[in-house]
Write a protein that holds these residues in place. Structure first.
Motif, short mmCIF file in Angstrom:
data_model
loop_
_atom_site.label_atom_id
_atom_site.label_comp_id
_atom_site.label_asym_id
_atom_site.label_seq_id
_atom_site.Cartn_x
_atom_site.Cartn_y
_atom_site.Cartn_z
N GLU A 309 -4.60 -5.28 -10.01
CA GLU A 309 -3.73 -4.58 -9.08
C GLU A 309 -4.68 -3.17 -7.98
O GLU A 309 -3.77 -3.21 -7.25
CB GLU A 309 -2.87 -4.33 -9.51
N PHE A 310 -5.90 -2.31 -8.31
CA PHE A 310 -6.06 -1.31 -7.56
C PHE A 310 -6.57 -2.40 -6.63
O PHE A 310 -6.07 -1.45 -5.39
CB PHE A 310 -6.94 -0.46 -8.81
N GLN A 311 -7.43 -3.09 -6.49
CA GLN A 311 -8.00 -3.60 -5.31
C GLN A 311 -7.01 -4.17 -3.83
O GLN A 311 -7.02 -3.51 -3.08
CB GLN A 311 -9.07 -4.72 -5.85
N ASP A 312 -6.31 -4.55 -4.28
CA ASP A 312 -4.98 -5.29 -3.18
C ASP A 312 -4.69 -3.56 -3.53
O ASP A 312 -3.81 -3.97 -1.96
CB ASP A 312 -4.12 -5.25 -4.20
N PHE A 313 -4.46 -2.71 -3.82
CA PHE A 313 -3.97 -1.57 -3.51
C PHE A 313 -4.71 -0.38 -2.27
O PHE A 313 -4.38 -0.22 -1.72
CB PHE A 313 -3.48 -1.17 -4.92
N LEU A 314 -5.62 -0.76 -2.45
CA LEU A 314 -6.53 -0.11 -1.51
C LEU A 314 -6.80 -0.88 -0.85
O LEU A 314 -7.26 -0.48 0.38
CB LEU A 314 -8.10 -0.22 -2.26
N ARG A 315 -6.68 -2.08 -0.61
CA ARG A 315 -6.85 -2.57 0.90
C ARG A 315 -5.35 -2.23 1.70
O ARG A 315 -4.83 -2.55 3.07
CB ARG A 315 -6.65 -4.28 0.61
N SER A 316 -4.53 -2.08 0.99
CA SER A 316 -3.36 -1.26 1.68
C SER A 316 -2.95 0.34 2.13
O SER A 316 -2.12 0.30 2.88
CB SER A 316 -1.76 -1.73 0.89
N VAL A 317 -4.05 0.60 1.39
CA VAL A 317 -4.40 1.68 1.83
C VAL A 317 -4.44 2.27 3.49
O VAL A 317 -5.15 1.35 3.84
CB VAL A 317 -4.88 2.21 1.09
N ASN A 318 -3.85 3.31 4.45
CA ASN A 318 -4.19 3.78 5.59
C ASN A 318 -3.48 4.85 5.74
O ASN A 318 -2.54 5.02 5.29
CB ASN A 318 -3.82 2.65 6.53
N PRO A 319 -3.80 5.44 6.68
CA PRO A 319 -2.71 6.56 6.97
C PRO A 319 -2.02 6.50 7.61
O PRO A 319 -0.94 7.26 7.42
CB PRO A 319 -3.48 7.18 8.19
N LYS A 320 -1.09 5.47 7.81
CA LYS A 320 0.33 4.76 8.37
C LYS A 320 0.93 5.32 7.22
O LYS A 320 2.04 5.41 7.66
CB LYS A 320 -0.03 3.51 8.73
N LYS A 321 0.40 4.11 6.18
CA LYS A 321 1.48 4.57 5.06
C LYS A 321 1.70 5.59 4.52
O LYS A 321 2.46 6.08 3.53
CB LYS A 321 0.98 3.34 4.11
#
Length: 805
Positions: A309-321
């Motif tokens: 699930e690390f790749q899914d986490f990376l896809r969700s990362v952005n400065p807004k989060k």
């Protein structure tokens, strides 16, 4: 040569995944209420920029009052703090402090959180600096990036643990990889820093112990400090080297420049072995598949597994989060080449603004790798290893791999070996082809998965000299490294059963080298046996002569009253014939496998029986002389013509020889022995004479009796006697002495069963000489000329002889 001006930004982009892996692990643990019930984890991020001053300040801050909030996650009551020291380039704008933000070591005025551990740092220098400060407060430190072997010293670093293996395992694996392909002639390039010097010191020792030589060793500094002379030296070494394998040690920052340099060199026929400190994906992309000098390279890397699930986490990362993460905002601007809103950056005309919703999986691998890198995997394990007593940590992570620390605080992590290939679409990919486990002791490699350079073919070779085949040994060439040698054939009696042996080995006593001198084979037993033609011939001769002696003895006994038998003391004739028969038979003791009883009997029986024969011959000779002198008037020698006197003389002479034999058997008797050196390929079974002196004393005594007999017989050869034996005894002694005179040199110049055969032949020849010369003339008269075997003929011949005198 061009150097990338955005190198610092590139490094930030490549390393930012480490921070995200840390955040992911903390969030994952905080969601697991079974693992940490009623406890939440928070963290504070520090960056040192590989700067010792900043590292020192960050460590002091960890141990002191904190006046700012955590970087990403809020700290709830009763939370544990994780202080993650992140090694990256220095950006002063990331962390700013006001004068009121002072740090007071070991002073905390807020008791809402508790320090669990410190995770960091990436380099050995930063890790060591932090450990020296943290251990005074007994704060556990988990290192995720440094593999320096010195960190395994629990005396110096009692509270330090790490989730990466020691470099010693990597060095051992490199040597095993080199030996696996029998690459004994390589080049070495290393960085001119402390880590590089430690690497060279460790590798030189391992290479020397394992017979690997370096054609060249180059120390490489950062490109801005490289002089023109050094560049030319590197070019000459890489292009003119006869070694097809070059070992590189250094960080990506050094190899980035070397990769650009080596692209312009004629090095496409080389194979590179790269240490785990280098990131291949950080280098420049090739223009075409065969333009990358590192195609087909073999690289080491710390073992990693994909974090679920690390790749899914990376896809969700952005400065807004994560709006409070200052580091992410700077990374975002560098990675997507856009401008973040103030105050994180200054607007640049013509440059687009960041939407802050860009996706990380849209970046190229050279900027951001969506796959888990080993540093991220190491950080992930470090977060999961939090425990008050780290030595007792043993768990399976979410990737299904077991993680625990050994007695030195080192992780059981291993090194993987990758083969790098440039595909037709110019993308660089890696294939796992092997690895090392258990501190480098277990090595495994799959040849079938490796893709070599086309010009090198399968299993490229890198040697200074061709291997020495079994049967040969290496001889170093003067003035050249030990890997440069010539091959010399093993000496007789020695073998070498492996390639490139430094010395030949001597076979055991019961083995001998085969013709190729590459193995020892059992020796054949050698002794004079009754099964071979030589043994059969000698035994047949012995039996034939003994039967002849028996026939003559029977003839003399049958005609015992005839004048010719009575003329020269028939009792002595019986004794001589009997002893000669035994002389023939005693030669049989020399044939067959030597045993204790035969070894004790053969020489003593031979010496004693021959002494009886020679003493009898001497007594017969003396009898002839005395018989002639006794016929003169008034001579008193008649009393010595009695049979008792002759028998006593024979007995006395025989007792002297018997005495010598008794002394021999009592002091150093003969015994069965074997000779493994005289004849290659054979073990000679023989009788060791024990005392050689006693053996030659027996021969000398027999020689003395023979010489005296010859002398007396020679002087009495013309005495007037019809049946005078003196002239026949003279000739028989001449034959006897000739045989034994030639025996000694022949005996000493032969070995094994042929030496035994020489002695048997001498026994048979000398005995046959006595038998033939003394008794054949008499048997001729007895059997074929009976008219001469009368008293009248005897009287007539005697008178004729006296008249001649």
């Amino acid at each position: 040569m061009h150097c990338d001006p955005s190198y610092e930004a590139r490094k930030l982009k490549k390393n930012y995944q480490h921070t995200l892996a840390f955040v992911f692990a903390v969030e994952e643990l905080n969601k697991d209420f079974h693992l940490f019930p009623n406890v939440s984890l928070g963290f504070q991020l520090y960056e040192d920029g590989h700067n010792m001053r900043k590292n020192h300040e960050a460590t002091v801050s960890i141990l002191s009052e904190r006046n700012w909030t955590p970087s990403v996650l809020p700290l709830p009551p009763s939370a544990y703090d994780l202080y993650y020291s992140y090694g990256r380039p220095s950006y002063d704008s990331l962390v700013s402090k006001s004068p009121k933000d002072k740090t007071i070591p070991n002073y905390h005025c807020h008791g809402q959180s508790k320090l669990a551990a410190v995770i960091g740092a990436l380099t050995s220098e930063s890790t060591t600096e932090m450990s020296n400060m943290l251990q005074s407060s007994k704060v556990p430190q988990i290192c995720y990036g440094s593999s320096d072997p010195i960190l395994s010293d629990k005396v110096q670093f009692p509270f330090l643990y790490r989730t990466v293996p020691s470099d010693l395992a990597q060095f051992t694996g490199i040597i095993k990889l080199i030996l696996y392909f029998r690459w004994t002639w390589i080049g070495v390039v290393f960085t001119g820093d402390d880590n590089g010097e430690k690497f060279l010191q460790a590798m030189e020792g391992e290479m020397q112990r394992n017979g690997v030589c370096a054609e060249f060793i180059l120390k490489m500094y950062s490109m801005k400090n490289l002089a023109i002379k050094t560049i030319h030296k590197m070019e000459d070494a890489l292009t003119k080297s006869s070694a097809n394998v070059t070992l590189f040690y250094g960080s990506t920052s050094h190899f980035f420049h070397l990769q650009v340099l080596s692209r312009n060199l004629e090095t496409r026929g080389k194979i590179w072995i790269i240490t785990a400190q280098w990131d291949f994906t950080a280098g420049p992309r090739p223009d075409k598949p065969d333009s990358n000098p590192f195609q087909g390279a073999l690289s080491f890397a710390v073992h990693k597994a994909e974090i679920p699930e690390f790749q899914d986490f990376l896809r969700s990362v952005n400065p807004k989060k994560y709006p409070n993460d200052i580091l992410m905002k700077h990374f975002w601007g560098f990675a997507f080449d856009c401008v973040m809103p103030p105050p994180y950056s200054i607007p640049i005309y013509g440059k687009r603004k960041c939407t802050e919703r860009e996706r990380l999986d849209s970046l190229p691998v050279s900027d951001f790798d969506m796959n888990t890198v080993w540093q991220s995997y190491s950080i992930y394990n470090a977060v999961y290893a939090l425990h008050t007593f780290l030595k007792m940590v043993r768990f399976n992570n979410s990737a299904g791999e077991e993680v625990y620390f050994d007695e030195n605080g080192d992780s059981t992590a291993t090194y993987d070996i990758f083969n790098w290939i440039v595909l037709p679409n110019i993308s660089l990919v890696s294939v796992k082809v092997g690895g090392v486990k258990h501190r480098g002791q277990d090595f495994f490699f799959d040849d079938a998965k490796v893709v070599w350079k086309e010009r090198l073919g399968q299993h490229p070779r890198s040697i200074c000299s061709e291997s020495c085949l079994p049967g040969f040994r290496k001889v170093a060439e003067k003035g050249r490294p030990s890997c440069c040698f010539k091959c010399v054939r093993c000496l007789p009696g020695q073998i070498s059963n492996q390639i490139d042996m430094d010395r030949c080995e001597t076979c055991k006593e019961d083995y001998y080298p085969n013709e190729a001198r590459n193995k020892c084979v059992p020796k054949n037993l050698s002794f004079l046996s009754y099964d071979e033609p030589l043994g059969i011939a000698l035994a047949s001769s012995a039996f034939s002569f003994s039967f002849l002696a028996i026939f003559l003895l029977g003839t003399f006994i049958k005609h015992r009253d005839s004048p010719i038998v009575k003329a020269n003391n028939r009792d002595l004739s019986y004794i001589l014939l009997s002893s000669l028969m035994l002389c023939f038979l005693c030669s049989l003791l020399f044939i067959g496998r030597p045993r204790m009883e035969t070894c004790l009997l053969r020489q003593t029986a031979f010496g004693l029986i021959f002494s009886v024969s020679l003493a009898t011959v001497l007594a017969k000779t003396i009898t002839v002389v005395l018989a002639f002198n006794a016929t003169k008037p008034g001579n008193r020698m008649r009393k010595w013509l009695r049979p008792r006197a002759a028998h006593g003389f024979v007995l006395l002479c025989s007792l002297i020889q018997a005495g010598i034999c008794v002394v021999w058997l009592g002091t150093s008797p003969p015994f069965p022995d074997f000779d493994t050196r005289s004849e290659p390929g054979y073990i000679i079974l023989e009788c060791n004479e024990g005392s050689v002196t006693a053996f030659y004393c027996i021969l000398a005594y027999m020689g003395l009796l023979a010489l005296v007999s010859f002398t007396v017989a020679f002087l009495a050869r013309k005495l007037p006697d019809s049946f005078n034996e003196a002239k026949f005894i003279t000739f028989s002694m001449l034959v006897f002495c000739s045989v034994w005179a030639s025996f000694i040199p022949s005996y000493l110049s032969t070995k094994g069963k042929y030496m035994v055969a020489v002695e048997i032949f001498s026994i048979l020849a000398s005995s046959a000489g006595l038998l033939g010369c003394i008794f054949f003339p008499k048997c001729y008269i007895i059997l074929l000329r009976p008219d001469q075997n009368s008293r009248e003929h005897f009287t007539r011949k005697l008178n004729s002889g006296v008249q001649q005198l």
